[in-house]
Design a protein around this motif. Structure first.
Motif, PDB file in Angstrom:
ATOM      1  N   GLY A  89       0.499  10.028 -62.544  1.00  0.00           N
ATOM      2  CA  GLY A  89       1.943   9.927 -62.353  1.00  0.00           C
ATOM      3  C   GLY A  89       2.194  10.103 -60.856  1.00  0.00           C
ATOM      4  N   LEU A  90       3.444  10.278 -60.476  1.00  0.00           N
ATOM      5  CA  LEU A  90       3.715  10.352 -59.038  1.00  0.00           C
ATOM      6  C   LEU A  90       3.130  11.599 -58.391  1.00  0.00           C
ATOM      7  CD1 LEU A  90       7.171   8.706 -58.980  1.00  0.00           C
ATOM      8  CD2 LEU A  90       5.077   7.917 -57.901  1.00  0.00           C
ATOM      9  N   ALA A  91       3.043  12.697 -59.145  1.00  0.00           N
ATOM     10  CA  ALA A  91       2.443  13.918 -58.583  1.00  0.00           C
ATOM     11  C   ALA A  91       0.972  13.668 -58.261  1.00  0.00           C
ATOM     12  CB  ALA A  91       2.595  15.068 -59.572  1.00  0.00           C
ATOM     13  N   GLY A  92       0.249  13.081 -59.211  1.00  0.00           N
ATOM     14  CA  GLY A  92      -1.170  12.802 -58.995  1.00  0.00           C
ATOM     15  C   GLY A  92      -1.379  11.760 -57.904  1.00  0.00           C
TER      16      GLY A  92
ATOM     17  N   HIS B 233      -8.197  10.239 -62.280  1.00  0.00           N
ATOM     18  CA  HIS B 233      -8.375   9.984 -63.713  1.00  0.00           C
ATOM     19  C   HIS B 233      -7.000   9.866 -64.367  1.00  0.00           C
ATOM     20  CE1 HIS B 233     -12.564  11.590 -63.458  1.00  0.00           C
ATOM     21  NE2 HIS B 233     -12.021  12.369 -62.531  1.00  0.00           N
ATOM     22  N   GLU B 234      -6.827   8.836 -65.165  1.00  0.00           N
ATOM     23  CA  GLU B 234      -5.559   8.661 -65.874  1.00  0.00           C
ATOM     24  C   GLU B 234      -5.858   8.278 -67.316  1.00  0.00           C
ATOM     25  OE1 GLU B 234      -2.119   8.964 -65.634  1.00  0.00           O
ATOM     26  OE2 GLU B 234      -2.211   8.123 -67.655  1.00  0.00           O
ATOM     27  N   ALA B 235      -5.240   9.015 -68.239  1.00  0.00           N
ATOM     28  CA  ALA B 235      -5.506   8.769 -69.658  1.00  0.00           C
ATOM     29  C   ALA B 235      -5.030   7.384 -70.105  1.00  0.00           C
ATOM     30  CB  ALA B 235      -4.813   9.846 -70.495  1.00  0.00           C
ATOM     31  N   ALA B 236      -3.875   6.965 -69.588  1.00  0.00           N
ATOM     32  CA  ALA B 236      -3.324   5.675 -70.020  1.00  0.00           C
ATOM     33  C   ALA B 236      -4.055   4.531 -69.326  1.00  0.00           C
ATOM     34  CB  ALA B 236      -1.836   5.631 -69.690  1.00  0.00           C
TER      35      ALA B 236
ATOM     36  N   GLY C 276       2.803   7.103 -65.142  1.00  0.00           N
ATOM     37  CA  GLY C 276       3.339   8.140 -66.031  1.00  0.00           C
ATOM     38  C   GLY C 276       4.754   7.834 -66.479  1.00  0.00           C
ATOM     39  N   ARG C 277       5.659   8.770 -66.200  1.00  0.00           N
ATOM     40  CA  ARG C 277       7.046   8.591 -66.652  1.00  0.00           C
ATOM     41  C   ARG C 277       7.858   7.688 -65.730  1.00  0.00           C
ATOM     42  NH1 ARG C 277       8.565  14.476 -66.824  1.00  0.00           N
ATOM     43  NH2 ARG C 277       6.448  14.743 -66.035  1.00  0.00           N
ATOM     44  N   CYS C 278       7.195   7.038 -64.823  1.00  0.00           N
ATOM     45  CA  CYS C 278       7.890   6.218 -63.830  1.00  0.00           C
ATOM     46  C   CYS C 278       7.107   4.915 -63.696  1.00  0.00           C
ATOM     47  CB  CYS C 278       7.894   7.028 -62.538  1.00  0.00           C
ATOM     48  SG  CYS C 278       8.715   6.248 -61.190  1.00  0.00           S
TER      49      CYS C 278
ATOM     50  N   ASN D 225      15.825   4.093 -65.744  1.00  0.00           N
ATOM     51  CA  ASN D 225      16.412   3.817 -64.428  1.00  0.00           C
ATOM     52  C   ASN D 225      16.200   5.024 -63.539  1.00  0.00           C
ATOM     53  OD1 ASN D 225      17.569   1.315 -65.291  1.00  0.00           O
ATOM     54  ND2 ASN D 225      18.974   2.566 -66.509  1.00  0.00           N
ATOM     55  N   HIS D 226      15.669   4.818 -62.368  1.00  0.00           N
ATOM     56  CA  HIS D 226      15.453   5.919 -61.426  1.00  0.00           C
ATOM     57  C   HIS D 226      16.243   5.621 -60.158  1.00  0.00           C
ATOM     58  CE1 HIS D 226      12.163   6.889 -64.112  1.00  0.00           C
ATOM     59  NE2 HIS D 226      11.813   7.936 -63.395  1.00  0.00           N
ATOM     60  N   LEU D 227      17.013   6.604 -59.749  1.00  0.00           N
ATOM     61  CA  LEU D 227      17.806   6.458 -58.528  1.00  0.00           C
ATOM     62  C   LEU D 227      17.211   7.352 -57.446  1.00  0.00           C
ATOM     63  CD1 LEU D 227      20.474   5.325 -57.293  1.00  0.00           C
ATOM     64  CD2 LEU D 227      21.529   7.484 -57.966  1.00  0.00           C
ATOM     65  N   PHE D 228      17.070   6.813 -56.258  1.00  0.00           N
ATOM     66  CA  PHE D 228      16.624   7.600 -55.099  1.00  0.00           C
ATOM     67  C   PHE D 228      17.812   7.790 -54.181  1.00  0.00           C
ATOM     68  CE2 PHE D 228      13.180   5.158 -56.663  1.00  0.00           C
ATOM     69  CZ  PHE D 228      12.070   5.968 -56.545  1.00  0.00           C
TER      70      PHE D 228
ATOM     71  N   ARG E 240      -9.301  10.092 -70.305  1.00  0.00           N
ATOM     72  CA  ARG E 240      -8.518  11.264 -70.752  1.00  0.00           C
ATOM     73  C   ARG E 240      -9.337  12.539 -70.639  1.00  0.00           C
ATOM     74  NH1 ARG E 240      -4.033  11.885 -73.738  1.00  0.00           N
ATOM     75  NH2 ARG E 240      -4.001   9.666 -74.202  1.00  0.00           N
ATOM     76  N   LEU E 241      -8.782  13.529 -69.966  1.00  0.00           N
ATOM     77  CA  LEU E 241      -9.441  14.834 -69.863  1.00  0.00           C
ATOM     78  C   LEU E 241      -9.211  15.596 -71.167  1.00  0.00           C
ATOM     79  CD1 LEU E 241     -10.930  16.869 -67.998  1.00  0.00           C
ATOM     80  CD2 LEU E 241      -8.680  17.753 -67.366  1.00  0.00           C
ATOM     81  N   ARG E 242     -10.307  16.034 -71.800  1.00  0.00           N
ATOM     82  CA  ARG E 242     -10.198  16.755 -73.073  1.00  0.00           C
ATOM     83  C   ARG E 242     -10.255  18.260 -72.888  1.00  0.00           C
ATOM     84  NH1 ARG E 242      -7.897  13.891 -76.883  1.00  0.00           N
ATOM     85  NH2 ARG E 242      -8.776  11.811 -76.968  1.00  0.00           N
TER      86      ARG E 242
ATOM     87  N   GLY F  79       2.838  18.478 -60.498  1.00  0.00           N
ATOM     88  CA  GLY F  79       3.678  17.896 -61.555  1.00  0.00           C
ATOM     89  C   GLY F  79       5.119  18.346 -61.340  1.00  0.00           C
ATOM     90  N   ASP F  80       6.047  17.569 -61.878  1.00  0.00           N
ATOM     91  CA  ASP F  80       7.463  17.900 -61.669  1.00  0.00           C
ATOM     92  C   ASP F  80       7.839  19.247 -62.275  1.00  0.00           C
ATOM     93  OD1 ASP F  80       7.367  17.198 -64.358  1.00  0.00           O
ATOM     94  OD2 ASP F  80       8.966  15.685 -64.238  1.00  0.00           O
ATOM     95  N   PHE F  81       7.010  19.751 -63.215  1.00  0.00           N
ATOM     96  CA  PHE F  81       7.327  21.021 -63.890  1.00  0.00           C
ATOM     97  C   PHE F  81       6.870  22.240 -63.091  1.00  0.00           C
ATOM     98  CE2 PHE F  81       3.032  19.994 -65.053  1.00  0.00           C
ATOM     99  CZ  PHE F  81       2.374  21.221 -65.031  1.00  0.00           C
TER     100      PHE F  81
ATOM    101  N   THR G  19      12.159  15.549 -60.969  1.00  0.00           N
ATOM    102  CA  THR G  19      12.540  14.311 -60.285  1.00  0.00           C
ATOM    103  C   THR G  19      11.310  13.724 -59.609  1.00  0.00           C
ATOM    104  OG1 THR G  19      13.053  15.607 -58.324  1.00  0.00           O
ATOM    105  CG2 THR G  19      14.909  15.016 -59.733  1.00  0.00           C
ATOM    106  N   ILE G  20      11.443  12.491 -59.189  1.00  0.00           N
ATOM    107  CA  ILE G  20      10.379  11.845 -58.408  1.00  0.00           C
ATOM    108  C   ILE G  20      10.127  12.665 -57.150  1.00  0.00           C
ATOM    109  CG2 ILE G  20       9.950   9.857 -56.936  1.00  0.00           C
ATOM    110  CD1 ILE G  20      11.274   8.152 -59.024  1.00  0.00           C
ATOM    111  N   GLU G  21      11.200  13.087 -56.497  1.00  0.00           N
ATOM    112  CA  GLU G  21      11.055  13.858 -55.264  1.00  0.00           C
ATOM    113  C   GLU G  21      10.260  15.141 -55.529  1.00  0.00           C
ATOM    114  OE1 GLU G  21      11.689  13.106 -52.236  1.00  0.00           O
ATOM    115  OE2 GLU G  21      11.807  15.011 -51.160  1.00  0.00           O
TER     116      GLU G  21
END
Ligand SMILES: Cc1cc2nc3c(=O)[nH]c(=O)nc-3n(C[C@H](O)[C@H](O)[C@H](O)COP(=O)(O)OP(=O)(O)OC[C@H]3O[C@@H](n4cnc5c(N)ncnc54)[C@H](O)[C@@H]3O)c2cc1C
Length: 419
Positions: A13-16, A33-36, A41-43, A59-62, A227-229, A389-391, A399-401
């Motif tokens: 995702g954007l964090a990675g 590594h990306e599972a998908a 990711g979410r973007c 929709n993502h707004l910057f 995918r990391l297990r 990660g955003d969390f 957010t993306i930022e």
């Protein structure tokens, strides 16, 4: 730990992506590594078979003041893939009152726009905006409605739509401190920082594909469908990563940045506290072009649709904190939203065009004061394991930022390690 020779970044995702980019730019070996089968990711963007065109998952707004995102875009060579108006402009329509206005903050920090009725929310006075200052004094436990008067017109027409979109959480539960931070970095930094920007084509075309290209150019190894297990831990270190394809032992000079979602991180890392309450986002896409020159997006007050975005081939509705709509049948939602879209863009067509509803049940963690306390720092008690990660504790809502800053932070910690 000394600066690592090679880093496994898990999650593209954007964090990675941001973490991988920082490390690769600094000459550190990167395996992403990306599972998908697809990064982002979410973007992300994809071809929607029903509509017969590519759409974004949401929709993502910057805004121009998203300095980490703007820096990331420059470094991947994609800064010119975002488009926006020449000056900050936020168009709104109050559906019940049938009233339109456009909020136009002036470019500088001194907010003289508040003294020009034509630049303000219709029906508000300059002094109504002073309420926003009380957000600056928000305490960690405060929710938005503790700080802003929910009975006021400006609340209904400005603070509420901004807060719900930014926090993806209802105003009665959303953290006032998180909203204050966002407003400080946007309206508080002047109109130039509020300049709204959207991808000209799509999220993947702006944020993901150019990043993957740049990473490949820097020699990073990209493993999609990986995918990391499990994470194998020995003392204070990660000793191996167990993927579907087999276990990968880690040498002494290797490290891991775990940039997966909060629930996955909690499954992989022992005793990790992460946000555990989420909010949905519903997006409704209709295959229809907006009239030329129409605003890139319009905020709707008093409807089910909250924002309508004009994309190259679709008009696309966003509804945040949309848990109440998750079980509404897609057909019924499309019927309910279409008249609002039509009004927003003044469209003559009355028949429902081809549509697609995308419900992201766990779009973001709930930005409540209680969830805010559950956000972990980048460092863990294992010297060669960091979180992104955003969390994580970015100080921003999901957010993306925030995601990009979290990736930058994790990478910076590894790069700052003694050689
Ligand atoms: C519909 C929607 C609308 C949004 N609108 C906005 C907006 O307007 N503005 C804004 O700033 N933000 C918005 N956001 C939020 C923004 O998209 C996220 O904050 C950001 O994309 C999160 O990035 P991330 O890298 O932290 O997480 P993710 O994008 O979730 O990335 C995590 C990655 O890890 C991968 N992964 C998970 N488990 C494993 C595993 N075991 N092994 C390997 N890989 C794994 C996942 O497949 C995923 O690719 C929106 C989000 C959604 C869903």
């Amino acid at each position: 730990m000394s600066r690592p020779r090679r880093v496994h970044v898990v999650g593209a995702g954007l964090a990675g992506l941001a973490a991988a980019l920082r490390l690769a730019e600094s000459g550190v070996g990167v395996v992403l590594h990306e599972a998908a089968r697809q990064a982002g990711g979410r973007c992300r963007s994809y071809l929607d078979a029903t509509l017969g065109c590519r759409i974004d998952n949401g929709n993502h707004l910057f805004i121009a003041g998203n300095h980490a995102a703007m820096d990331y875009l420059r470094r991947i060579g994609a800064a010119d893939t975002l488009i926006g108006p020449d000056a900050a402009a936020y168009a709104f329509l109050d559906l019940a009152a049938d009233e339109r206005w456009t909020v136009r903050p002036n470019a500088g920090r001194l907010p003289w726009w508040l003294f020009q009725p034509s630049r303000r929310v219709a029906g508000t006075r300059a002094r109504d905006y002073l309420g926003g200052l009380s957000l600056a004094a928000a305490r960690p436990g405060d929710v938005v409605t503790d700080r802003l008067d929910p009975r006021s017109l400006i609340f209904r027409r400005l603070w509420q739509p901004l807060a719900v979109a930014a926090l993806n959480t209802e105003v009665e539960r959303g953290s006032a401190m998180l909203l204050a931070r966002l407003l400080r970095e946007s309206f508080g930094a002047g109109g130039a920082a509020c300049l709204p920007l959207v991808p000209r084509v799509g999220l993947s075309e702006s944020l993901v594909e150019p990043a993957l290209g740049r990473l490949r150019g820097l020699g990073a190894e990209l493993r999609l469908g990986s995918r990391l297990r499990a994470i194998e831990l020995a003392g204070t270190r990660v000793s191996a990563l167990a993927f579907d394809s087999g276990s990968e032992p880690l040498a002494a000079d290797e490290a891991v940045i775990l940039a997966v979602t909060a629930p996955v991180a909690a499954r992989l890392v022992p005793d990790l506290t992460v946000p555990d309450e989420f909010r949905a986002i519903v997006n409704a896409h209709s295959r229809l072009a907006a009239p030329p020159g129409a605003p890139l997006f319009i905020g709707l007050i008093g409807g089910t649709a909250e924002w309508v975005f004009r994309k190259p081939e679709v008009l696309s509705v966003t509804i945040s904190a949309a848990d109440r709509l998750i079980d509404t049948p897609a057909e019924a939602l499309a019927e309910r939203l279409w008249p609002e879209v039509r009004r927003a863009y003044g469209l003559a067509v009355s028949a429902l065009p081809p549509w697609q509803i995308v419900k992201e049940r766990r779009a973001t963690f709930a930005a409540t004061p209680a969830q805010q306390r559950r956000r972990p720092e980048a460092a863990t008690r294992w010297v060669n394991l960091l979180l992104a990660g955003d969390f994580t504790a970015t100080g921003l809502p999901a957010t993306i930022e925030g995601a990009i800053r979290s990736g930058d932070t994790a990478a910076a910690r590894l790069l700052a390690a003694h050689r």
